[in-house]
Structure formats: C-alpha cells, structure tokens
Design an enzyme around this catalytic site. Structure first.
Site, PDB file in Angstrom:
ATOM      1  N   GLU A 122       9.388   1.040  11.101  1.00  0.00           N
ATOM      2  CA  GLU A 122      10.496   1.979  10.844  1.00  0.00           C
ATOM      3  C   GLU A 122       9.896   3.365  10.984  1.00  0.00           C
ATOM      4  O   GLU A 122       9.146   3.804  10.104  1.00  0.00           O
ATOM      5  CB  GLU A 122      11.031   1.810   9.411  1.00  0.00           C
ATOM      6  CG  GLU A 122      11.627   0.471   9.106  1.00  0.00           C
ATOM      7  CD  GLU A 122      12.852   0.177   9.923  1.00  0.00           C
ATOM      8  OE1 GLU A 122      13.511   1.127  10.371  1.00  0.00           O
ATOM      9  OE2 GLU A 122      13.129  -1.009  10.144  1.00  0.00           O
ATOM     10  N   LYS A 149       0.846  -1.207   0.000  1.00  0.00           N
ATOM     11  CA  LYS A 149       0.000   0.000   0.000  1.00  0.00           C
ATOM     12  C   LYS A 149       0.873   1.246   0.000  1.00  0.00           C
ATOM     13  O   LYS A 149       1.520   1.575   0.989  1.00  0.00           O
ATOM     14  CB  LYS A 149      -0.941   0.058   1.215  1.00  0.00           C
ATOM     15  CG  LYS A 149      -2.042   1.102   0.955  1.00  0.00           C
ATOM     16  CD  LYS A 149      -2.662   1.687   2.166  1.00  0.00           C
ATOM     17  CE  LYS A 149      -1.944   2.840   2.784  1.00  0.00           C
ATOM     18  NZ  LYS A 149      -1.849   4.072   1.958  1.00  0.00           N
ATOM     19  N   GLU A 181       9.907  15.469  16.046  1.00  0.00           N
ATOM     20  CA  GLU A 181      10.238  15.463  14.622  1.00  0.00           C
ATOM     21  C   GLU A 181       9.294  16.408  13.871  1.00  0.00           C
ATOM     22  O   GLU A 181       8.093  16.387  14.098  1.00  0.00           O
ATOM     23  CB  GLU A 181      10.059  14.044  14.070  1.00  0.00           C
ATOM     24  CG  GLU A 181      10.409  13.931  12.614  1.00  0.00           C
ATOM     25  CD  GLU A 181      10.077  12.547  12.044  1.00  0.00           C
ATOM     26  OE1 GLU A 181       8.927  12.101  12.205  1.00  0.00           O
ATOM     27  OE2 GLU A 181      10.963  11.943  11.425  1.00  0.00           O
ATOM     28  N   CYS A 208      13.877  10.530   6.893  1.00  0.00           N
ATOM     29  CA  CYS A 208      13.713  10.003   8.252  1.00  0.00           C
ATOM     30  C   CYS A 208      14.996  10.134   9.067  1.00  0.00           C
ATOM     31  O   CYS A 208      14.949  10.414  10.257  1.00  0.00           O
ATOM     32  CB  CYS A 208      13.256   8.555   8.207  1.00  0.00           C
ATOM     33  SG  CYS A 208      14.366   7.511   7.263  1.00  0.00           S
TER      34      CYS A 208
HETATM   35  P1  NAD Z   1       2.390   8.401   7.872  1.00  0.00           P
HETATM   36  O1  NAD Z   1       2.591   7.571   9.080  1.00  0.00           O
HETATM   37  O2  NAD Z   1       1.383   9.481   7.911  1.00  0.00           O
HETATM   38  O3  NAD Z   1       1.968   7.477   6.638  1.00  0.00           O
HETATM   39  C1  NAD Z   1       2.734   6.356   6.259  1.00  0.00           C
HETATM   40  C2  NAD Z   1       1.842   5.341   5.599  1.00  0.00           C
HETATM   41  O4  NAD Z   1       0.892   4.888   6.572  1.00  0.00           O
HETATM   42  C3  NAD Z   1       1.025   5.877   4.413  1.00  0.00           C
HETATM   43  O5  NAD Z   1       0.950   4.869   3.424  1.00  0.00           O
HETATM   44  C4  NAD Z   1      -0.331   6.112   5.028  1.00  0.00           C
HETATM   45  O6  NAD Z   1      -1.395   6.028   4.094  1.00  0.00           O
HETATM   46  C5  NAD Z   1      -0.418   4.974   6.040  1.00  0.00           C
HETATM   47  N1  NAD Z   1      -1.369   5.208   7.124  1.00  0.00           N
HETATM   48  C6  NAD Z   1      -1.763   6.401   7.666  1.00  0.00           C
HETATM   49  N2  NAD Z   1      -2.692   6.191   8.626  1.00  0.00           N
HETATM   50  C7  NAD Z   1      -2.889   4.848   8.701  1.00  0.00           C
HETATM   51  C8  NAD Z   1      -3.720   4.011   9.509  1.00  0.00           C
HETATM   52  N3  NAD Z   1      -4.566   4.514  10.412  1.00  0.00           N
HETATM   53  N4  NAD Z   1      -3.639   2.670   9.346  1.00  0.00           N
HETATM   54  C9  NAD Z   1      -2.793   2.141   8.426  1.00  0.00           C
HETATM   55  N5  NAD Z   1      -2.005   2.887   7.622  1.00  0.00           N
HETATM   56  C10 NAD Z   1      -2.040   4.221   7.752  1.00  0.00           C
HETATM   57  O7  NAD Z   1       3.836   8.939   7.483  1.00  0.00           O
HETATM   58  P2  NAD Z   1       4.250   9.863   6.260  1.00  0.00           P
HETATM   59  O8  NAD Z   1       3.762  11.232   6.551  1.00  0.00           O
HETATM   60  O9  NAD Z   1       3.858   9.215   4.969  1.00  0.00           O
HETATM   61  O10 NAD Z   1       5.834   9.798   6.359  1.00  0.00           O
HETATM   62  C11 NAD Z   1       6.553  10.554   7.252  1.00  0.00           C
HETATM   63  C12 NAD Z   1       6.994   9.736   8.448  1.00  0.00           C
HETATM   64  O11 NAD Z   1       7.667   8.563   8.034  1.00  0.00           O
HETATM   65  C13 NAD Z   1       7.987  10.488   9.308  1.00  0.00           C
HETATM   66  O12 NAD Z   1       7.699  10.308  10.664  1.00  0.00           O
HETATM   67  C14 NAD Z   1       9.316   9.835   8.960  1.00  0.00           C
HETATM   68  O13 NAD Z   1      10.324   9.956   9.915  1.00  0.00           O
HETATM   69  C15 NAD Z   1       8.909   8.433   8.736  1.00  0.00           C
HETATM   70  N6  NAD Z   1       9.897   7.721   7.919  1.00  0.00           N
HETATM   71  C16 NAD Z   1      10.703   6.788   8.514  1.00  0.00           C
HETATM   72  C17 NAD Z   1      11.668   6.117   7.774  1.00  0.00           C
HETATM   73  C18 NAD Z   1      12.551   5.049   8.409  1.00  0.00           C
HETATM   74  O14 NAD Z   1      13.197   4.303   7.690  1.00  0.00           O
HETATM   75  N7  NAD Z   1      12.623   4.945   9.707  1.00  0.00           N
HETATM   76  C19 NAD Z   1      11.807   6.404   6.413  1.00  0.00           C
HETATM   77  C20 NAD Z   1      10.978   7.370   5.839  1.00  0.00           C
HETATM   78  C21 NAD Z   1      10.017   8.012   6.605  1.00  0.00           C
END
Ligand code: NAD
Length: 494
Positions: free
Chosen positions: A264, A188, A398, A299
C-alpha cells in the site's frame, strides 16, 4: 474528548519500551535503543529497544511455533472471535490513553487522531472478529463420481511493516484480518511512531491472545524491517509506506523465499471540481481539509486539485481564505485544526518542495513557511499553489506534506486526461451536480478510490488500495481477509 482529560494524560511519564516476543517483554539482543522524539516540542518521550536481525529471528520463530502448535490457528473459531472482540474492548477502554500517546509520538491533531486511531482500530478488530466464523470453503461443480473441496486455510507467519502517519489504524487494518484468518503475526512499527503499537501488543496479551501470536518489534527500517523482509520463514509481508521502500521489499522477497508481498504505497491523488458542483463553498472546505489535515501526511490526500476554468479563480480565492484561517498549533488542543509535522526531516522535505515548486514556476498563493507555535516543535503553514502545470515536480511527485497544487481544465475529457497523467492511482474525487458525469468519471479515473462530492470517509466495509505505482493490495473489507488465507484443493474419487 475532553480537554482536561487530554491535558492530564499529556503529562504522563512514558516508560522505556522493550520488544514483545513470544509474550514476553525483552531488550534487544544488542542492547541498542533509539529515542521516541515528540514533534510537538522536540522532547524525548522515552527510549525504545531497537530490534536487530537476532531479535527479528526470535520473533519470527515465536510466531512460527505458535502457528504450528495451533494455539491460535486451530482454536475454535467462536473462541478466536471472542478474543478479537476482547482486544477491541481493551482498545476502547484505553481510548484516551492511546489517542494522546499516539499524538505525543507523531503530532497528528487530536480531533482527528481520536477517531482515526483508537476509534477505527477498535472498529477493525470488531469487524474482523465477526468474520472469523463466516469463512466457508466451497464445493466445486466437478463431474459425477468426484468431489472437489476448496479449503480456505491460514497461511502461517505474516509480517506487517507500517508507517507513522496513522500507526494504530493502519496496523489494525493488517493485524486484525491476519489474526482473524488464523495466522501469527510479527508487527514492525515505524521508528517515528512505535508507542501506540507496543501498547497494542500489551492490550492483546491482556485480552487473551496466546503468547507468540502477535509479536511487536520496534526498530529501524534499514535493520529490523530489512531483516523481516528477507527472513526465510515469513510467508506474507504486508506493507504500508513509501514507493522506494516498497520496491526494496519486492527485491528482498525475490532474493529470499518469494514471500507474498502486499504493498500500500503513496499517491498524487486528483481532486476534480466541475463548475456544476452543487456547493462550491463546501467543495472548497472539504478539498482544503482533504490535503491539509494531519499536515498533509495522509496517503489518500487530494494533493492535485483540478478546477474547471470558469470557477478556477473564485475557487482559489475560497481556498486561500480557508488556508489562512486554519488553526495550526498544539496537536493536543482540541480546537487545533492542523497539528505538528511528524519530524524535522519531514518538515525540511516539505519546505524544500515549496522552494522547488516556486523555482519551477508555480505561484505560491499563501502559506508554505515553517511556524513556531511551540518551541522545539515542527509546524508548517498550509501551502496553496496555483499556475501548476502537469510537468512540474509538484504535480507528479508525492510530498506527504500540506502542499496543494491547483491546475485548471476545460472539459470532462481534459479532466480525465490530467487526472490519469500520473504514475500513481490511489484516491481521487469528483465534484459535480450531474449524476451521469459522476458515474462516467468513476469509471474513467484510474484509482482505487473515487469520492463523489466529498473527500475521505469510506469505512471498514470498503476496500482501500491503489492501482499502478500506488500498490497492489487492499486493506479493509472482507476482501482483505482473503489476502491472509490460502486456497487448498482436495480432489476426491468417490
Ligand atoms: P517509509 O516507507 O519510509 O516507512 C514505512 C515503514 O517501512 C516504516 O516502518 C519503516 O521503518 C519501514 N522501512 C523503511 N525502510 C525499510 C527497509 N529498507 N526495509 C524494510 N522496511 C523499511 O514510509 P513513511 O515515511 O513511514 O510513510 C509515508 C509513506 O507511506 C507515504 O509514501 C505514504 O503515501 C505512504 N502511505 C500509504 C498508505 C496507503 O494506504 N496506501 C497509508 C499511509 C501511508
């Protein structure tokens, strides 16, 4: 990477997109769609099918069927390896198209996306292709008259939920090892960056991946993501994204079938500059890019900069000079150093964080305002703050934007204390000319990654993951393969 090629590709019309379920492209059962809006200029690129619970269920059923039928899980390893190599070939053949499409969708500067997206995605598929026929079982040292075999088996259905900042790279870090281990996958994408992953689905089919082995379902997190997380027939949920969503996924697992959840998550990574750093000019340049590239939407970004007091003022001056001269603008211009912020929502969040840092007493040295190089797009001048204290929100939470918080420290002990004063533990860096100090710091810092005299760069051979509230799983390296394999013990009386 040629500007003319990019300019031609950016004009391509993007067709409306469907879901990839069981090898077929289908509309959502509800008929619902959502727009893919480009952060470059606010234009709608196309409409994308929005998966609902019924579509999620179809995708999981297709993955389960393909797994049980063994079309992939029992395919001879040498054959599976060839398919994964062919996927890498297809990604490489479509490198420019994937890079430009991804940038139109999420706004990352092309100079970075070119390497980080199709480049590393192809590399991941090749790396894990080479692992397929190197997964050996074990014979345990059991007493005479017995034989203990330890088998490594694919687990079944893997669901992967990924974010928008580097969609192709992060998806490949999950999909490639999950497939290499013999699992079937439901992927997804984020609703803010689905296009390159839907294209990846098509390339996988063209490469000969059997139908149902990789299903790609676009949709919102609250609907499609939640349905996947609560599905009773998903064995593993592998996630990259924010902490709050990570918590929801653990809950969803507990309330459904106790699926294994790998998280992650985010970070507030400390970047520590000692006065004995070999080259302060280089340290300033790399530190600035370590937080500002991709508009801070990285991230592992070094968002907390700890600088030894003797060189603090000089270092802040260097950073200011770099920040004001960074070229912010059209992400599809090869000379752009910082592209667009991914969405209006994220830009508003960044600007609110600038305001709140000032309200709490941090000094805004430079930047922090919205920019308008292209009408309708979302852009921001990199923000540099000093006089930040550890209790301020900017030092603790963050932002995921181009905001750098600078804090002074006096001694090595002081630096370690400040660095570890965080609920996160994703990445970090140490700049020093002392080898002994570098090794001491590597051991003392609570983080999954410690850079020494650099920031960013570990390749696919090194694990990437966090400790504490930055998560619990590792992407990349041979260790990631183990996440997608089960151990089975066979005890035999001879
Ligand atoms: P997000 O958590 O808002 O969304 C990530 C994914 O989760 C998307 O596909 C989203 O549709 C899905 N999602 C959102 N709500 C959900 C729910 N209730 N149930 C299931 N899935 C759901 O994050 P984002 O804004 O897309 O990305 C930014 C975040 O990701 C930051 O916190 C960043 O640090 C983190 N990140 C971490 C890494 C790592 O390797 N540790 C890498 C990249 C980004």
């Amino acid at each position: 990477m040629k500007q003319e090629q990019i300019d031609a590709l950016r004009l391509h019309t993007i067709a409306d997109q469907k879901l990839l379920i069981d090898g077929r492209w289908v509309n959502a059962a509800s008929g619902q769609t959502f727009p893919a809006v480009s952060p470059i200029d606010g234009q709608t690129l196309c409409h994308i099918a929005a998966a609902g619970p019924e579509d999620v269920d179809q995708a999981v059923q297709a993955a389960r069927r393909s797994f049980e039928q063994g079309v992939w899980s029992r395919m001879p390893p040498a054959e599976r390896k060839k398919v994964l190599h062919r996927i890498a070939d297809r990604i490489e053949a479509h490198h420019a198209e994937l890079a430009v499409m991804g940038v139109r969708d999420n706004g990352t500067e092309i100079a970075m996306a070119w390497k980080a997206e199709p480049g590393s995605a192809a590399g991941s598929f090749r790396y894990y292709a080479e692992c397929v026929d190197k997964v050996n079982g074990e014979i345990a040292p059991t007493p005479e008259g017995t034989l203990g075999l330890i088998h490594k088996e694919p687990v079944g259905v893997v669901a992967a939920i990924v974010p928008w900042n580097f969609p192709l790279m992060i998806a490949a870090w999950k999909v490639a090892p999950a497939l290499a281990a013999g699992n079937s996958v439901v992927l997804k994408p984020s609703e803010d960056a689905s296009l390159s992953l839907l294209r990846l689905g098509q390339l996988c089919l063209e490469a000969g991946l059997p139908p149902g082995v990789l299903n790609v379902i676009s949709g919102t997190g609250a609907v499609a993501g939640d349905a996947l997380a609560r599905h009773m027939d998903v064995d593993i949920l592998t996630f990259t994204g924010s902490g709050p969503v990570g918590r929801m996924l653990l809950k969803a697992s507990a309330e459904s079938n106790l699926k294994r959840v790998y998280l992650e998550l985010g970070g507030k990574s400390p970047n520590i500059v000692f006065s004995d750093a070999p080259d302060l000019a280089q340290a300033a340049k790399v530190s600035a890019l370590g937080i500002y590239r991709n508009s801070g939407q990285v991230c592992v970004a070094g968002s907390r900069l700890l600088v030894q007091r003797e060189v603090h003022d000089e270092f802040v001056d260097r950073l200011r000079d770099i920040a004001v001269n960074l070229r912010v603008g059209d992400p599809l211009d090869v000379s752009t150093e910082i592209g667009a912020v991914s969405s209006a929502r994220q830009l508003a969040k960044n600007l609110a964080a600038v305001q709140s840092a000032q309200n709490e007493g941090a000094r805004l040295v430079v930047g922090g305002q919205a920019l308008h190089p292209i009408e309708g797009g979302h852009y921001m001048a990199p923000a540099l703050f000093d006089r930040v204290t550890p209790n301020m929100t900017l030092a603790r939470e963050e932002v995921f934007g181009p905001l750098l918080a600078v804090m002074p420290f006096d001694s090595e002990v002081d630096a370690v204390r400040l660095a570890n004063e965080s609920t996160y533990g994703l990445a970090s860096a140490v700049w020093t000319g002392s080898l002994s100090r570098a090794h001491r710091m590597v051991r003392a810092i609570k983080a999954g990654v410690v850079h020494v005299n650099t920031y960013g760069g570990p390749d696919i051979t090194m694990p990437l993951g966090g400790v504490r509230q930055s998560g619990n799983g590792h992407d990349k390296s041979m260790h990631a393969l183990d996440k997608y394999l089960d151990l089975k013990s066979a005890w035999i009386q001879l």
